[in-house]
Design an enzyme around this catalytic site. Structure first.
Site, short mmCIF file in Angstrom:
data_model
loop_
_atom_site.label_atom_id
_atom_site.label_comp_id
_atom_site.label_asym_id
_atom_site.label_seq_id
_atom_site.Cartn_x
_atom_site.Cartn_y
_atom_site.Cartn_z
N GLU A 59 -68.69 -54.58 -38.61
CA GLU A 59 -68.89 -53.37 -39.59
C GLU A 59 -67.68 -52.62 -39.29
OE1 GLU A 59 -70.85 -53.64 -42.25
OE2 GLU A 59 -72.02 -55.50 -41.71
N CYS A 64 -67.11 -44.10 -41.48
CA CYS A 64 -66.31 -45.36 -41.90
C CYS A 64 -66.09 -45.39 -43.52
CB CYS A 64 -66.98 -46.44 -41.45
SG CYS A 64 -68.70 -46.97 -41.91
#
Length: 457
Positions: free
Chosen positions: A210, A244
């Site tokens: 991720e 993110c």
């Protein structure tokens, strides 16, 4: 280093007792995690404030609450997720039944980052537990207070042989990666993700990465300017941009740029006041290294709004900036901070080309009321996931798989996808013995070959 090897071996041995496989064990483990999170919630909130200056409301909403919600989803759906699934058997395998059987990988490693240290450590853990694995968590050494609080929470809930937190710097991570885990789940930067994948390849260990990247926001002429501005400001300046999936740069139609910029200014001041760096609702930058990196980006363009910095508070105010050159670091590196570059466009084709000529982003956000534009962007741009007329909130859905593509990552989690990520699906064909079709056995005759050809068309 001895602790790493000892805990790893303990977990391997414990998994091989098969105790973690039953539905009742997994449900009990999920409940223990919930109880421990609630018990340690105040410690977690205090730690998040010390590490990142997160306001309790934001910290609960984006960290603790997300994990509790994930636990609730698993508890509700676990029995169904664990069931074998019957599928059809081909006529060539008559008489038989076929089914797909979920089974845990074994001992998994979860490596989490500093920006959402509770969420990104414990949400993957929920999936690992639900799937029946044992787990080692390696939290970030940068969010030191939260990592300590997570360790205390886990110790309160589980024995080391089942779930354990191991703290330390990158040398500790490297030592962990020398062990043959059955699955590795990593959240962090693309550069470190490449190292994780290289290390995992030594044992052919499957991984979820991720990562991040430069997630664009597109605002076309038909967008609701006031709502767009508020939702962009929310997604960008949450946790001071250290997210993110935060909007990394803004592509706005030149006809509405000024209106949108004014809307962004208004929203920023509504959220954080006239001087955001003094606001208790506005987070700090994690450390001096990242503060200096972000401060250097301010020289990459013309500041439209903001640009305030406080070295003592380790804060940089929400900043709108026009980049001097699209090849400068502010437009080529993931910002991971409260700076929002603004680029104008005239035609949607330019936008699609601009995005597709860069590494695949983790998220994309489009603000439009035009269905044709919506279809064009969704069809022609490659990205992990995103929102239409909002930002970042897709990550909170239990029903949407979350993950990147290409440079922004691989694998998915959240809800059902978390269970699937930490599960190997065994494909089983069970054949009856009361009948045995002879045509598959030698010697092979022309008659047998003709029959096979009819079946295998």
């Amino acid at each position: 280093m001895n602790k790493i090897k000892n805990v790893f071996n303990l977990q391997k041995q414990y998994f091989n007792t098969h105790e973690t496989l039953s539905y009742s064990f997994r449900m009990d483990a999920l409940n223990k995690l919930r109880i421990s999170i609630i018990k340690h919630a105040d410690n977690l909130l205090e730690a998040l404030d010390k590490d990142l200056g997160k306001h309790q409301h934001e910290a609960y909403m984006t960290e603790i609450g997300i994990v509790l919600k994930e636990i609730s989803y698993m508890e509700k759906h676990l029995k169904k997720l664990m069931k074998r699934k019957r599928v059809k058997s081909p006529l060539t395998d008559f008489p038989s039944i076929s089914f797909i059987m979920p089974h845990p990988y074994g001992t998994v490693l979860i490596i989490s980052p500093w920006n959402y240290p509770v969420n990104l450590s414990l949400a993957p853990l929920v999936g690992a537990i639900a799937a029946g694995n044992t787990a080692i968590i390696k939290p970030s050494e940068f969010s030191v207070n939260t990592s300590k609080a997570i360790e205390e929470l886990i110790k309160d809930a589980y024995e080391d042989k089942y779930v354990c937190v191991i703290q330390g710097d990158k040398e500790v991570t490297q030592e962990l990666l020398e062990n043959k885990f059955n699955y590795i789940f990593f959240t962090g930067s693309t550069n470190v993700g490449k190292i994780i994948m290289e290390k995992a390849s030594k044992f052919l260990t499957p991984v979820s990465l991720e990562l991040g990247g430069k997630s664009p926001v597109i605002v076309d002429k038909t967008a609701n300017i006031e709502v767009s501005a508020k939702r962009i400001a929310f997604g960008k300046f949450l946790n001071s941009g250290q997210t993110c999936i935060a909007p990394d740069y803004l592509l706005v139609h030149e006809d509405i740029k000024d209106r949108l910029v004014n809307g962004l200014k208004k929203s920023i001041e509504e959220f954080y006041g006239d001087k955001p760096i003094d606001s208790e609702h506005y987070s700090t930058i994690i450390n001096e290294k990242h503060f200096n990196r972000l401060s250097a980006y301010l020289k990459n363009g013309e500041i439209i709004y903001g640009g305030d910095i406080s070295v003592t508070k380790r804060k940089i105010g929400p900043t709108l900036i026009t980049p001097i050159d699209n090849n400068l670091p502010i437009m080529t590196e993931e910002i991971f901070g409260p700076l929002l570059p603004i680029v104008t466009f005239n035609d949607m084709k330019e936008v699609v080309d601009f995005i597709n000529n860069r590494p695949n982003p983790l998220a994309l956000y489009l603000f439009t009321e035009d269905k044709k534009i919506e279809s064009k962007v969704l069809t022609e741009c490659q990205f992990g996931g995103g929102c239409i007329n909002d930002t970042v909130v897709h990550i909170a859905s239990d029903y949407l798989p979350f993950g990147g593509v290409g440079e922004s990552g691989m694998g998915h989690y959240h809800g059902q996808s978390s269970f699937k990520t930490f599960t190997h699906y065994k494909s089983i064909l069970k054949k009856a013995t009361w009948f045995d079709l002879k045509i598959r056995y030698a010697p092979f005759t022309k008659t047998k070959s003709n029959i096979i050809k009819k079946f295998l068309k």
